[in-house]
Scaffold this motif. Sequence first.
Motif, short mmCIF file in Angstrom:
data_model
loop_
_atom_site.label_atom_id
_atom_site.label_comp_id
_atom_site.label_asym_id
_atom_site.label_seq_id
_atom_site.Cartn_x
_atom_site.Cartn_y
_atom_site.Cartn_z
N ASN A 612 42.50 76.58 -42.19
CA ASN A 612 43.74 76.13 -41.55
C ASN A 612 43.42 75.38 -40.27
N ARG A 613 44.17 74.32 -40.03
CA ARG A 613 43.91 73.46 -38.88
C ARG A 613 45.11 73.39 -37.95
N ILE A 614 44.79 73.21 -36.68
CA ILE A 614 45.78 72.76 -35.71
C ILE A 614 45.17 71.57 -34.99
N THR A 625 49.99 71.08 -37.65
CA THR A 625 49.37 72.29 -38.18
C THR A 625 49.39 72.24 -39.70
N SER A 626 48.45 72.98 -40.29
CA SER A 626 48.42 73.07 -41.75
C SER A 626 49.69 73.69 -42.29
N GLU A 641 53.71 78.63 -31.97
CA GLU A 641 53.16 77.27 -32.07
C GLU A 641 52.71 76.77 -30.71
#
Length: 667
Positions: A612-614, A625-626, A641
């Motif tokens: 997962n990415r931010i 975000t993912s 967030e």
Amino acid sequence: MLAETFLPAPPARRRLSRAGLARLTLPVVLLLALIPELALADRKYGLFSGGFGQSQAVDTPFELAAFAAGVLACQAFLFWLLYRIVRALHRGKADTWLFHFNYVCFVGGGAIAIMIAKYQALAFFSDAMSFQIVRNLGGGSLVDALLYSLSEAGLIAIGLVGAIICYVAALLLLRRRWRSAPPLPDVYRLGWRKGLAAFLATALILFGVNRVDDAREAAARFDSVIALSTFLDQATDFDRDGWSWFTYPIDRQPFDAARHPFALDIPGDGIDQDGFGGDFVFTGSAATLPPPPIAGERPNVILIVLESTRADAIGRVVDGRPVTPTLNAMAAAGSAAPRAYSHVGFTTASLQSLFTGELAPVDDRQSLFRDFLANGYEVGVFSGQAEDFGGTADLVGMRRGSIFVDGNTLRNERSFSFAAEGSVNVDGKILLREFDRRLGTPQAWTRPHFLYFNLQSAHFPYSEPMMDRVLPGAPIPRGEIDADNRDWTAHTYWNAVAYDDRLIGALLDRLRRLGVLDHSLVFVTGDHGESLFDDGFLGHGHMLNEQQTRIPFIANRPGIAMPPVIGLADMRGIILRAAGANPAAAPHRTIFQYLGVLDRPAQIGLVDAAGNRILFSLYDESVWTSASQRWTRYADLAGPEKNAADALIDEWARQRWLRHLRGGTEE
């Protein structure tokens, strides 16, 4: 005869007056430059539709009006200014047709030539964020990078010679008529007050356009906007900190040089220098530890880095054939990282992180080369690239060992000249030959060795004369590499990876014949990934995503501890522990990534163990975000967030401070 007297006279032909003809010069040249630039920009970036790989588009009436106002205002003012300059240079001939002819040729033709050169460069570097990234992609040399992108210089030179011939011929044919033609009036003269008013109006329009995200991004593709924005940027950088009212992000503290976008946030001073995440609190240590001792048998360690090699190459099958049978077998019998990533999408910084365990090292106080030398190892380098690009060789101490073979020492055997074909690479077969010359006998292995191999086969354009055809089919000619031929391009790339896999197999066979393979640790990784038009781009360094940053990390021995997610900076510790040392273990963390350079990245990001990415874009101050799959303005975030975005910003500040405390200066 009487009838003829009352016949109406034929209508007189209307002819443009000399003033009317003179008025046509400027708008004709303006449109001559603007229309093809608009067509090229829309074709490449999809300004109005989003296009291939483009997430932003001018697709509302308000955005369209802002975009048109910005581009037309900048184009009109700049071409009017050039009109006045060229006219002044003609002095006594300013009222002749010669001035108008030269204005069309040099201003209109020059604008088109600049546009062609720019789009030719971008054809290979895609939409790189800055010249810094272009330089990094070119191996540390901006000149080489631009020569690489302009390798069709012969065709450009032919076009230039043709243009000169046409210009001289037209002068010779028309100068006699121009000498006898009546003078043309100066129809675009403005007093200094009106000229200043026009400039201020253009600046105000541009300032407004910069507040409209999609219109700003689209307008910034045009040369006239770039030229005037650069001037206005310098003029309004009052505190000379590199940021102004016309940069993006804007300098919200124009008279305070300590507070601006990308400022190094001073921990605990109560001031948020960069304007994000509040006042920074530093955690961690910048201490550099001595090389850890290696206990026990001291195995040989061979570290192989594959240029531009994606993680999904491992296990891939193309046309019914495995791309990486050697690495497949190594991963099955040995150890493989569940997820491994580069921190940045270009070679020099990636290698520096790999060898030192730091994202942005400043010297070789902490380096695998120093580590193994301190433990009595023979150290050797066999690299298909010039390791001096970006200062890597000196920064990590590559020359401290007894063997140093790279693309520069073997420059007479490079696959191509860089400017001509886009490659400084030395084929892997030549590196194996050099290995045989220096280490091809059992007597050369009386001491343990640390060897670094760098295989360049998967570097653009993904083929070269000595490369084997491991997969069926011919390689794509470089001139045909484009999005329309994405499948052929990808097939050529996978063959290059397959060729590297074959070279690794040949190296393992040599180690086996020498009787040292069973006493050797072999690690294989990549410096970064590669987009193959599957994310809208070709190459690397454009985006923080799986294609461009996820890489393999494989070892030939089972049981080597691999955390759920690792970055290149974690590999030094893993390699040393596998060899028998006990370096300080890095705490488990997400992987920090950045696009560009650490001090002024276009984007920063974190990847967790699940992939997962931010992402945070520092240019438009938005977060992706993912989970959301969309960009949201940082100012609009709240709750978890907002906390996640602030954690990402804090990690960026921490990495910059680690570099600063070790003696690094801003990049």
